[in-house]
Design a protein around this motif. Structure first.
Motif, PDB file in Angstrom:
ATOM      1  N   ARG A 190      40.450  36.570  46.921  1.00 23.98           N
ATOM      2  CA  ARG A 190      39.189  37.110  47.304  1.00 23.98           C
ATOM      3  C   ARG A 190      39.128  38.356  47.677  1.00 23.98           C
ATOM      4  N   SER A 191      40.519  38.469  48.315  1.00 20.94           N
ATOM      5  CA  SER A 191      40.835  41.326  48.279  1.00 20.94           C
ATOM      6  C   SER A 191      41.558  40.466  47.113  1.00 20.94           C
ATOM      7  N   ARG A 194      38.638  41.470  43.843  1.00 18.16           N
ATOM      8  CA  ARG A 194      38.837  42.837  43.762  1.00 18.16           C
ATOM      9  C   ARG A 194      39.630  44.023  44.040  1.00 18.16           C
ATOM     10  N   THR A 195      40.641  43.752  42.949  1.00 22.20           N
ATOM     11  CA  THR A 195      41.964  44.094  42.527  1.00 22.20           C
ATOM     12  C   THR A 195      42.230  44.091  40.748  1.00 22.20           C
ATOM     13  N   ALA A 198      42.879  41.019  40.056  1.00 17.71           N
ATOM     14  CA  ALA A 198      41.257  40.515  39.397  1.00 17.71           C
ATOM     15  C   ALA A 198      42.102  39.216  38.367  1.00 17.71           C
ATOM     16  N   ARG A 207      34.328  37.123  38.348  1.00 16.86           N
ATOM     17  CA  ARG A 207      34.996  37.575  39.480  1.00 16.86           C
ATOM     18  C   ARG A 207      34.253  37.243  41.157  1.00 16.86           C
ATOM     19  N   ASP A 208      34.997  37.740  42.084  1.00 16.29           N
ATOM     20  CA  ASP A 208      34.587  36.691  43.454  1.00 16.29           C
ATOM     21  C   ASP A 208      33.049  37.777  43.706  1.00 16.29           C
TER      22      ASP A 208
END
Length: 230
Positions: A190-191, A194-195, A198, A207-208
């Motif tokens: 999940r982290s 967001r980078t 992705a 995307r999350d």
């Protein structure tokens, strides 16, 4: 050190001779093909299945969770292989061709211990983890793992119980360590979503934070360790 009776009363030894005996009657090209498949081919095939499962997981409604489930397959295999190192040293069973004659050995350089089979451990760990993450691909992976065990006995480098021990170890690692693996891999994926990384965990539009739609029952993708495809 684990030893076996030399007579035919031991089913482990009898099955070894029966399966390996097929190599004596087979053409040399068949032996060569089985040797390559048993040494490298099935592992490569499982790698392709993991790649396919990852590509499909990236397109799931909650892609980071699905990717975490797939990522557990190679990680579990690595953990199982590491745990097998002390097991081999503790059991200290010699390769079958060291203590028994008349075997057609199709692989060279096998001077380490025999129990449990590394190949069986790796393939079954990957197969069980994929079965939890991606049902259809997981079934195919289990068939690959079973073929791996047959090949290792056919090649004369493992007893059948070496293979069964590897299957048990790989399965146990996947199932017992899946909860802590999930607790680590899901937040990590999940982290990453967001980078800039992705694309590794979610295809475009996945995307999350996307809507948490139910999983597609046909794909069978779920949480690692759940054992149930949502």
């Amino acid at each position: 050190m684990l030893t076996l009776p030399a007579d035919g009363s031991n089913p482990d030894l009898s099955l070894l001779y029966d399966v390996n005996g097929l190599a004596k009657d087979a053409p040399s090209w068949v032996d060569g093909a089985v040797s390559w498949i048993g040494e490298y081919g099935i592992l490569l095939g499982l790698g392709l299945l993991c790649l396919t499962a990852w590509l499909r997981a990236r397109r799931q409604p909650d892609a980071p969770v699905a990717v975490a489930a797939v990522a557990w397959a190679p990680l579990a295999a690595a953990v199982a292989a590491i745990l097998n190192i002390p097991i081999r040293a503790l059991v200290a069973r010699p390769r079958p061709f060291v203590e028994h004659t008349g075997l057609d050995v199709l692989a060279s350089g096998k001077d380490d211990f025999s129990f449990a089979s590394d190949h069986a451990t790796l393939t079954m760990a990957i197969a069980v983890a994929l079965l939890l993450a991606e049902r259809r691909l997981g079934v195919l992976a289990v068939l690959f793992a079973l073929l791996q065990g047959f090949c290792r006995v056919y090649m004369g480098v493992h007893y059948p119980t070496d293979v069964l021990g590897g299957y048990a170890l790989g399965t146990a690692v996947v199932l017992l360590l899946a909860p802590p693996a999930t607790a680590v891999l899901v937040p990590l994926c999940r982290s990453l979503a967001r980078t800039a990384a992705a694309p590794l965990v979610a295809a475009r539009g996945r995307r999350d934070g996307a809507a948490q739609a139910p999983y597609d029952s046909g794909s069978g993708t779920g949480h690692p360790g759940s054992g149930i495809a949502a």
